[in-house]
Scaffold this motif. Structure first.
Motif, PDB file in Angstrom:
ATOM      1  N   LEU A 189      -8.902  -2.743  24.418  1.00  0.00           N
ATOM      2  CA  LEU A 189      -8.714  -2.323  25.808  1.00  0.00           C
ATOM      3  C   LEU A 189      -8.967  -3.501  26.724  1.00  0.00           C
ATOM      4  O   LEU A 189     -10.004  -4.158  26.638  1.00  0.00           O
TER       5      LEU A 189
ATOM      6  N   LEU B 101      -9.458  -4.138  30.550  1.00  0.00           N
ATOM      7  CA  LEU B 101      -9.731  -3.306  31.724  1.00  0.00           C
ATOM      8  C   LEU B 101      -9.661  -4.132  32.995  1.00  0.00           C
ATOM      9  O   LEU B 101     -10.343  -5.133  33.151  1.00  0.00           O
TER      10      LEU B 101
ATOM     11  N   ALA C  75     -15.381   1.243  29.772  1.00  0.00           N
ATOM     12  CA  ALA C  75     -16.209   0.684  28.688  1.00  0.00           C
ATOM     13  C   ALA C  75     -17.582   1.350  28.629  1.00  0.00           C
ATOM     14  O   ALA C  75     -18.216   1.383  27.571  1.00  0.00           O
TER      15      ALA C  75
ATOM     16  N   VAL D 129     -13.116   0.889  19.014  1.00  0.00           N
ATOM     17  CA  VAL D 129     -12.426   0.139  20.065  1.00  0.00           C
ATOM     18  C   VAL D 129     -13.216  -1.115  20.454  1.00  0.00           C
ATOM     19  O   VAL D 129     -14.433  -1.199  20.257  1.00  0.00           O
TER      20      VAL D 129
ATOM     21  N   ALA E 259     -13.451  -3.348  23.997  1.00  0.00           N
ATOM     22  CA  ALA E 259     -13.014  -3.375  25.391  1.00  0.00           C
ATOM     23  C   ALA E 259     -13.460  -4.661  26.058  1.00  0.00           C
ATOM     24  O   ALA E 259     -14.580  -5.126  25.843  1.00  0.00           O
TER      25      ALA E 259
ATOM     26  N   GLN F  90     -14.443  -5.924  29.494  1.00  0.00           N
ATOM     27  CA  GLN F  90     -14.811  -5.480  30.833  1.00  0.00           C
ATOM     28  C   GLN F  90     -14.741  -6.709  31.727  1.00  0.00           C
ATOM     29  O   GLN F  90     -15.675  -7.492  31.804  1.00  0.00           O
TER      30      GLN F  90
END
Ligand code: 6GU
Length: 272
Positions: A26, A28, A36, A75, A77, A79
């Motif tokens: 991910l 973001l 997250a 996952v 992520a 951030q």
């Protein structure tokens, strides 16, 4: 040091901190990093701890990766992402995508805040990215081809997975979340566009405009990752609305749309 050696060192470091490899990545965007915070059994590593990772500077971006479980999936992520306008090279901007690939990620969800160009859009709309236009005059793959990752001339005819877009539309209907679809245009920034530029972008087929995503998606497709892109239309672009643009407006709108954004992405991950 050779590029792939760097990526491998980063990978080794991250593997030493986690016990299961993520399958979904991910990325973001501005104000959307809160997703997250929903990751369970998570391990958080700030970018400055990670060998060879660039360090983020823009406000509203935290600069850390979070690895763990979300809706039954493993996952990873980011951030806070890196932007070219911060002075990072495109190699740095896209480095985390290569690292995700090296960790075993197969699919990524890239998110961003974008300015709306399609006059039917409203601030707060969530747009599934159908395709993009690279208007940066840059390409992260310029230079010797990194053969370990992909081929010299990668196909971009389905940059954004039709399957993942269709899934997202289905989930949106089920969850009663309004989504729109469109073409994302990537520009360098950091100044916003003039009304004349936005008129031009509308004519060439753009639905929304932003300062990220395109380099990451090019690198993701180069290494064979499946991509889902979601833009949060944080404001209308110059000339589409009377209002002048501020980063605060971008942050305010994303604040309002957060709950729906979170729900949409989480339910999509559940179905991936
Ligand atoms: Cl209007 N333009 C660009 N380039 N990026 C944006 C935006 C506009 N709104 C949010 N991000």
């Amino acid at each position: 040091m050779k590029f792939n050696e760097k990526v491998q060192q980063t990978r080794e470091y991250l593997l030493s901190r986690i016990n299961q490899c993520p399958s979904i990545g991910l990325v973001l965007g501005s104000g959307l990093g809160i997703l997250a915070d929903e990751i369970e059994n998570s391990i958080t590593i700030s970018y400055d701890e990670i060998p060879h990772f660039p360090v983020s500077t823009v406000t509203g971006h935290k600069g850390r990766i979070v690895i763990g479980d979300l809706k039954g999936k493993h996952v990873i992520a980011m951030q806070g992402r890196f932007h070219y306008y911060e002075g990072h090279s495109l190699e740095a901007v896209t480095y985390p995508i290569r690292v995700m690939k090296a960790l075993g990620v197969k699919q990524i969800i890239v998110t961003n805040a974008a300015g709306g160009i399609n006059p039917a859009f409203k601030p707060g709309d969530l747009m599934i990215i159908q395709d993009h236009i690279n208007l940066t005059s840059q390409n992260p793959l310029i230079g010797p081809n990194e053969e370990e990752f992909g081929e010299r001339f990668p196909d971009m005819s389905e940059a954004y997975s039709k399957k993942l877009s269709a899934l997202t539309k289905e989930v949106a209907v089920k969850e009663k979340i309004k989504v729109v679809e469109g073409v994302y245009t990537g520009v360098l920034g950091p100044s916003y566009e003039t009304p004349a530029e936005i008129k031009f972008l509308g004519i060439i087929g753009a639905s929304a405009v932003g300062m990220s995503t395109v380099p990451e998606v090019i690198v993701a497709r180069h290494c064979g990752l499946e991509v889902l892109g979601i833009s949060c239309i944080s404001n209308m672009a110059a000339g589409i609305s009377e209002q002048s643009l501020t980063h605060d407006e971008v942050m305010e709108t994303t604040e309002k749309i957060k709950a729906q954004f979170l729900q949409l992405v989480k339910e999509v991950i559940a179905e991936m």
